[in-house]
Design an enzyme around this catalytic site. Structure first.
Site, mmCIF file in Angstrom:
data_model
loop_
_atom_site.group_PDB
_atom_site.id
_atom_site.type_symbol
_atom_site.label_atom_id
_atom_site.label_comp_id
_atom_site.label_asym_id
_atom_site.label_seq_id
_atom_site.Cartn_x
_atom_site.Cartn_y
_atom_site.Cartn_z
ATOM 1 N N LEU A 1 -36.781 -36.184 -4.369
ATOM 2 C CA LEU A 1 -35.602 -36.876 -4.887
ATOM 3 C C LEU A 1 -34.888 -37.645 -3.783
ATOM 4 O O LEU A 1 -34.234 -38.646 -4.043
ATOM 5 C CB LEU A 1 -34.640 -35.865 -5.514
ATOM 6 C CG LEU A 1 -35.148 -35.146 -6.768
ATOM 7 C CD1 LEU A 1 -34.204 -34.010 -7.141
ATOM 8 C CD2 LEU A 1 -35.332 -36.119 -7.920
ATOM 9 N N CYS B 1 -39.998 -32.379 -9.376
ATOM 10 C CA CYS B 1 -39.143 -32.976 -8.355
ATOM 11 C C CYS B 1 -38.179 -31.955 -7.776
ATOM 12 O O CYS B 1 -37.649 -31.110 -8.507
ATOM 13 C CB CYS B 1 -38.306 -34.110 -8.950
ATOM 14 S SG CYS B 1 -39.214 -35.387 -9.824
ATOM 15 N N CYS B 2 -37.943 -32.063 -6.501
ATOM 16 C CA CYS B 2 -36.842 -31.374 -5.830
ATOM 17 C C CYS B 2 -36.441 -32.253 -4.651
ATOM 18 O O CYS B 2 -37.013 -33.334 -4.460
ATOM 19 C CB CYS B 2 -37.211 -29.944 -5.418
ATOM 20 S SG CYS B 2 -38.426 -29.789 -4.100
ATOM 21 N N TRP B 3 -35.471 -31.824 -3.872
ATOM 22 C CA TRP B 3 -34.928 -32.704 -2.842
ATOM 23 C C TRP B 3 -36.010 -33.243 -1.910
ATOM 24 O O TRP B 3 -36.104 -34.436 -1.676
ATOM 25 C CB TRP B 3 -33.841 -31.976 -2.060
ATOM 26 C CG TRP B 3 -33.032 -32.882 -1.178
ATOM 27 C CD1 TRP B 3 -32.934 -32.838 0.179
ATOM 28 C CD2 TRP B 3 -32.212 -33.989 -1.593
ATOM 29 N NE1 TRP B 3 -32.116 -33.842 0.636
ATOM 30 C CE2 TRP B 3 -31.651 -34.562 -0.443
ATOM 31 C CE3 TRP B 3 -31.906 -34.544 -2.834
ATOM 32 C CZ2 TRP B 3 -30.807 -35.663 -0.475
ATOM 33 C CZ3 TRP B 3 -31.056 -35.645 -2.868
ATOM 34 C CH2 TRP B 3 -30.521 -36.182 -1.711
#
Length: 149
Positions: free
Chosen positions: A108, A64-66
């Site tokens: 995210l 996950c990342c932004w």
């Protein structure tokens, strides 16, 4: 199933992801902002989770990342990993079925609690296709990993 999970930020959806996977009976191996003292940079923690899949320490990973984009790019640099950025259940189902994806990448920013559960339901319900054409495509991607750079 052992699942490596990474996130570059300690966001509610990342914590919910870990809790949801554990509730479904999976053993979670946390990386990045989800593990005290670990490097939270998206490239570093996504690689760490993906590497566990490639080396057999985990059967699958969720990175996950932004936006989910950087996490999927970093994971896909690890030979043997087929990471898919999925923003909906249909994409997650197709990624598992047709692409034999072994790493799920999530945003995210865009993933809500209900959407997360739908994506996970679809991801875990789908099995890799045994269709000859689909297997040839996956084999071609695997051969790309074996080519010298």
């Amino acid at each position: 199933m052992r699942i490596s999970v990474s996130s570059d930020m300690d966001e509610p959806v990342a914590r919910l992801l870990v809790a949801e996977l554990r509730e479904r009976g999976h053993e979670v191996r946390a990386h990045g902002a989800l593990r005290a003292g670990a490097d939270p940079q998206w490239a570093v923690c996504s690689e760490a989770a993906a590497r566990e899949v490639a080396e057999g320490a985990a059967e699958q990973a969720v990175v996950c990342c932004w936006t989910g984009t950087g996490a999927s790019i970093a994971a896909n640099k690890v030979p043997g990993v087929r990471a898919a950025l999925c923003a909906d259940a249909a994409t997650a189902e197709g990624a598992r079925r047709w692409n034999d994806a072994n790493v799920l990448a999530l945003s995210l920013r865009l993933t809500s609690e209900p959407l997360l559960k739908e994506i996970l339901d679809a991801w875990f319900a789908a099995a890799p296709s045994q269709d000859e054409e689909d297997r040839r495509n996956v084999a071609h991607v695997e051969a790309l990993d074996a080519r010298p750079r």
